[in-house]
Design a protein around this motif. Structure first.
Motif, PDB file in Angstrom:
ATOM      1  N   TYR A 165       0.936  -1.153   0.192  1.00  0.00           N
ATOM      2  CA  TYR A 165       0.079  -0.126   0.014  1.00  0.00           C
ATOM      3  C   TYR A 165       0.834   1.232   0.202  1.00  0.00           C
ATOM      4  O   TYR A 165       2.086   1.437   0.235  1.00  0.00           O
ATOM      5  N   PRO A 169      -2.497   0.761   5.738  1.00  0.00           N
ATOM      6  CA  PRO A 169      -4.063   0.320   5.663  1.00  0.00           C
ATOM      7  C   PRO A 169      -4.662   0.272   6.820  1.00  0.00           C
ATOM      8  O   PRO A 169      -5.992   0.592   7.026  1.00  0.00           O
ATOM      9  N   LEU A 170      -3.989  -0.015   8.042  1.00  0.00           N
ATOM     10  CA  LEU A 170      -4.752  -0.087   9.171  1.00  0.00           C
ATOM     11  C   LEU A 170      -4.951   1.156   9.901  1.00  0.00           C
ATOM     12  O   LEU A 170      -5.642   1.416  10.703  1.00  0.00           O
ATOM     13  N   ASN A 172      -5.162   4.327   7.760  1.00  0.00           N
ATOM     14  CA  ASN A 172      -5.483   5.024   6.725  1.00  0.00           C
ATOM     15  C   ASN A 172      -6.461   4.408   5.811  1.00  0.00           C
ATOM     16  O   ASN A 172      -6.007   3.430   5.070  1.00  0.00           O
ATOM     17  N   LYS A 173      -7.754   4.756   6.015  1.00  0.00           N
ATOM     18  CA  LYS A 173      -8.903   3.875   5.163  1.00  0.00           C
ATOM     19  C   LYS A 173      -8.755   4.081   3.876  1.00  0.00           C
ATOM     20  O   LYS A 173      -9.242   3.302   3.125  1.00  0.00           O
ATOM     21  N   ASP A 174      -8.051   5.184   3.374  1.00  0.00           N
ATOM     22  CA  ASP A 174      -7.792   5.508   1.946  1.00  0.00           C
ATOM     23  C   ASP A 174      -6.719   4.917   1.266  1.00  0.00           C
ATOM     24  O   ASP A 174      -6.188   5.268   0.293  1.00  0.00           O
TER      25      ASP A 174
END
Ligand code: UDP
Length: 236
Positions: A165, A169-170, A172-174
């Motif tokens: 990513y 991702p844990l 920052n949901k975007d």
């Protein structure tokens, strides 16, 4: 099957499941079953196991220890994982050999490249334990090194996340997941999937790296079939 010879890198953390430490037998058995499927379909598989579920040279537990000594303890931890995985594979009738980079002949073969390749040709899984045998290295670097030595077409880095990513991702949901990257982009963007030594080895030897989630059932199979899973990193 898309690949004939694969090197699978399993981190120690992958073997501990939800536990904070050690080995989760259910997880190891599940991994063994998934590995068994691709091996029975003709994939030649070598595995490099980490040891982070037990001991890491640079961890808090080793504070105050000489780094080289701590790293030797870390390498011995990987051997425990290797023997556990071997046992689980044998339970699903997959012939398996453990080869260690630090000789311990009562429990494993020493690492001998040609012998490892012969085992692979005969359909045996070869698990490489004790890392590279050298302190100051990681099992990711060992994976890149062994893959180059045995002529693996690809490294599967099976982890807890489903790829690479642009941010965590844990947190920052975007966060955006890459489907394809080049090693040079990984280094430029400082995407910490493997250490720089491991990446340099993959890049120089043009060994693609596929990063995917180990805990999504069937992913090892899909990866071996060449389906789009996780993130594929190539030399470009
Ligand atoms: N290690 C080492 N040389 C190697 C491979 C591993 O000294 O070639 C040691 C190092 O201390 C490392 C530990 O073994 O912290 C466990 O390996 P690693 O951290 O790569 O395991 P993972 O993160 O994959 O569980």
């Amino acid at each position: 099957m898309r690949y004939k010879r694969v090197l699978l890198k399993l981190s120690g953390e992958a073997l501990m499941g939800d536990q904070e430490y050690g080995i989760a037998p259910d997880i190891v058995n599940q991994i063994a079953q998934e590995i068994g499927q691709i091996v029975k379909s003709g994939v030649e598989l070598a595995v490099v196991v980490g040891g982070g579920n037990i001991f890491r040279g640079v961890s808090k537990a080793s504070r105050g220890m000489d780094r080289a000594s701590a790293d030797y303890v870390g390498m011995l931890a990987t051997v425990m994982n290797a023997l556990t995985l071997q046992d689980a594979l044998e339970h699903v009738e997959i012939p398996t050999r453990v080869q260690t980079a630090i000789a311990m002949q009562q429990i494993a073969e020493p690492y001998i490249r040609r012998r490892a390749m012969r085992h692979l040709e005969k359909g045996r899984v070869v698990i490489f334990g004790a890392g590279s045998g050298n302190p100051f290295f990681t099992t990711d670097t060992t994976a890149a090194l062994r893959a180059a030595e045995i002529g693996a077409e690809v490294i599967f880095k099976a982890t807890k996340v489903d790829g690479v990513y642009d941010s965590d991702p844990l947190l920052n949901k975007d966060a955006h997941r890459y489907e394809h990257l080049h090693f040079s982009e990984m280094l430029q963007r400082d995407l910490r999937v493997m250490d720089a030594t491991a990446i340099a080895l993959c890049k120089e030897n043009q060994i693609p790296l596929l990063v995917f989630n180990l805990f999504e059932k069937g992913n090892i199979w899909r990866a071996a079939c060449g389906e789009q899973v996780g993130t594929l990193i190539t030399a470009g």
